[in-house]
Design a protein around this motif. Structure first.
Motif, PDB file in Angstrom:
ATOM      1  N   VAL A 135       0.837  -1.139  -0.082  1.00  0.00           N
ATOM      2  CA  VAL A 135       0.118  -0.184   0.097  1.00  0.00           C
ATOM      3  C   VAL A 135       1.001   1.137  -0.115  1.00  0.00           C
ATOM      4  O   VAL A 135       0.784   2.149  -0.819  1.00  0.00           O
ATOM      5  N   ASP A 136       2.025   1.244   0.694  1.00  0.00           N
ATOM      6  CA  ASP A 136       3.034   2.177   0.981  1.00  0.00           C
ATOM      7  C   ASP A 136       3.394   2.603  -0.361  1.00  0.00           C
ATOM      8  O   ASP A 136       3.589   3.534  -0.820  1.00  0.00           O
ATOM      9  N   ALA A 158       0.592   3.851  -3.083  1.00  0.00           N
ATOM     10  CA  ALA A 158      -0.262   5.090  -2.874  1.00  0.00           C
ATOM     11  C   ALA A 158       0.354   6.178  -3.641  1.00  0.00           C
ATOM     12  O   ALA A 158      -0.627   6.831  -4.376  1.00  0.00           O
ATOM     13  N   THR A 187      -1.168   6.173  -6.718  1.00  0.00           N
ATOM     14  CA  THR A 187      -2.714   6.041  -6.856  1.00  0.00           C
ATOM     15  C   THR A 187      -3.386   7.523  -6.079  1.00  0.00           C
ATOM     16  O   THR A 187      -3.874   7.324  -5.049  1.00  0.00           O
ATOM     17  N   ASP A 201      -7.625   6.828  -0.997  1.00  0.00           N
ATOM     18  CA  ASP A 201      -7.536   7.218   0.335  1.00  0.00           C
ATOM     19  C   ASP A 201      -6.585   6.088   1.058  1.00  0.00           C
ATOM     20  O   ASP A 201      -7.224   5.197   1.445  1.00  0.00           O
ATOM     21  N   ALA A 202      -5.354   6.392   1.240  1.00  0.00           N
ATOM     22  CA  ALA A 202      -4.380   5.490   1.456  1.00  0.00           C
ATOM     23  C   ALA A 202      -4.455   4.919   2.859  1.00  0.00           C
ATOM     24  O   ALA A 202      -4.344   3.663   3.219  1.00  0.00           O
ATOM     25  N   ASP A 203      -4.945   5.701   3.882  1.00  0.00           N
ATOM     26  CA  ASP A 203      -4.995   5.472   5.331  1.00  0.00           C
ATOM     27  C   ASP A 203      -6.299   4.621   5.270  1.00  0.00           C
ATOM     28  O   ASP A 203      -6.211   3.454   6.027  1.00  0.00           O
ATOM     29  N   ALA A 234      -7.461   2.479   2.983  1.00  0.00           N
ATOM     30  CA  ALA A 234      -6.776   1.377   2.288  1.00  0.00           C
ATOM     31  C   ALA A 234      -5.898   0.409   3.576  1.00  0.00           C
ATOM     32  O   ALA A 234      -6.076  -0.706   3.816  1.00  0.00           O
ATOM     33  N   ARG A 235      -5.120   1.157   4.188  1.00  0.00           N
ATOM     34  CA  ARG A 235      -4.207   0.566   5.323  1.00  0.00           C
ATOM     35  C   ARG A 235      -5.189  -0.083   6.483  1.00  0.00           C
ATOM     36  O   ARG A 235      -4.960  -1.219   6.998  1.00  0.00           O
ATOM     37  N   ASP A 293      -9.838   3.252  -4.062  1.00  0.00           N
ATOM     38  CA  ASP A 293      -9.280   2.760  -2.928  1.00  0.00           C
ATOM     39  C   ASP A 293      -9.472   1.183  -3.116  1.00  0.00           C
ATOM     40  O   ASP A 293      -8.501   0.481  -2.389  1.00  0.00           O
ATOM     41  N   LEU A 327      -6.272  -0.152  -4.841  1.00  0.00           N
ATOM     42  CA  LEU A 327      -5.235   0.162  -4.261  1.00  0.00           C
ATOM     43  C   LEU A 327      -5.143  -1.229  -3.186  1.00  0.00           C
ATOM     44  O   LEU A 327      -3.967  -1.930  -3.248  1.00  0.00           O
TER      45      LEU A 327
END
Length: 232
Positions: free
Chosen positions: A66-67, A70, A73, A77-79, A81-82, A142, A145
Motif C-alpha cells: 500500500v505504501d 499509494a 494512486t 485514500d491510502a489510510d 486502504a491501510r 480505494d 489500491l
C-alpha cells in the motif's frame, strides 16, 4: 529459533507502532481511546497457529505494498486502504468460507468503538468485503489500491512465489492432495482468465507479467502431478 523469535517480535513491534500512528492519524490526532489494545488484538488474530501464509508477515507485506502503490494512486485514500489491510484477513479459518464477511463485521464493530468516523469505517468494511473477489469497479481507487497490494505476492521472484504456494498448502493440510490440487488449479485458471490481475497502472507495468508467469508455472506443476497420478 532465537533469531526467528527476535524477527517475529520485531515485526510485531513495528506493526503495533504503525497501527498506533495510523489510528491516531485517522482520528485527527486524538489519542483516546488508546490504540494499543486494538492493535494487540489484531496482531494476536494474525498470529493464530492455523496461519502459514495469512499471518503477520502477509499483513506487513500488504501494508508495505500500500505504501509503495499509494503515491501512484492519487485518487485513493491510502489510510482507509491501510485500515482495510489490517482487517481484511483478521478472521481467518481455512475450513470456513465466511472469513471476509466475519472480518468486515469485526472492522465495523472495532473501528466505531475505537473512534473512527462512520463514513471511513463503512468504506473499510466495503473494502474488506471486496477482497472476496478482488474485482473493483472501474474508478474504485480505494479498491484498486487494496486489491493490488493484496495480490502483489503473485508477482514475487520464483523462489518467493514457491514459498507462498507451499504456505498456502500448509494452511489446507486437512484437504486430501488430489482434492487440493483440483481446487487450487481452479483458482489459478480463474486468475489467469482475468483480463488483468492488477488494476493500477503502476502494478500492471511492474507486476502483471511476473504474476502470470508464476501462476502458469504453478498450474503446469499441478497438472503434471495429476497426470502422473493418472499414469501410475
Amino acid at each position: 529459533m532465537a533469531t526467528d523469535e527476535s524477527a517475529l517480535r520485531g515485526t510485531r513491534d513495528r506493526l503495533l507502532a504503525d497501527w498506533h500512528a495510523l489510528l491516531v492519524r485517522v482520528r485527527g490526532g486524538e489519542e483516546e481511546p488508546a490504540p494499543g489494545p486494538y492493535g494487540e488484538d489484531l496482531i494476536a488474530r494474525w498470529s493464530e497457529p492455523q496461519r502459514h501464509y495469512h499471518d503477520v508477515g502477509h499483513l506487513l507485506a500488504v501494508l508495505d505494498r500500500v505504501d509503495e502503490l499509494a503515491p501512484h494512486t492519487p485518487g485513493a485514500d491510502a489510510d482507509t486502504a491501510r485500515l482495510a489491510a489490517w482487517f481484511h484477513d483478521a478472521v481467518y479459518r481455512p475450513d470456513r468460507s465466511e472469513n471476509e464477511e466475519r472480518s468486515a463485521r469485526l472492522a465495523l464493530r472495532a473501528l466505531l468503538e475505537a473512534g473512527v468516523g462512520r463514513a471511513r469505517t463503512e468504506e473499510v468494511v466495503r473494502l474488506v468485503r471486496l477482497t472476496v473477489t478482488h474485482d473493483p469497479e472501474p474508478g474504485d481507487d480505494d479498491g484498486e489500491l487494496l486489491c493490488d497490494a493484496d495480490l502483489a505476492v503473485l508477482a514475487g521472484p520464483p523462489a518467493r512465489y514457491a514459498e507462498y504456494a507451499a504456505a498456502v498448502r500448509r494452511e489446507y493440510a486437512f484437504v486430501p492432495e488430489e482434492r487440493f490440487r483440483a481446487g487450487r488449479a481452479g483458482v489459478l485458471r480463474q486468475l489467469l482468465g482475468l483480463p488483468r490481475l492488477f488494476r493500477t497502472t503502476y502494478a500492471q507495468e511492474r507486476w502483471e507479467n511476473a504474476a502470470r508467469r508464476n501462476l502458469t508455472t504453478e498450474l503446469g506443476l499441478l497438472e503434471s502431478q495429476t497426470e502422473g497420478d493418472g499414469r501410475s
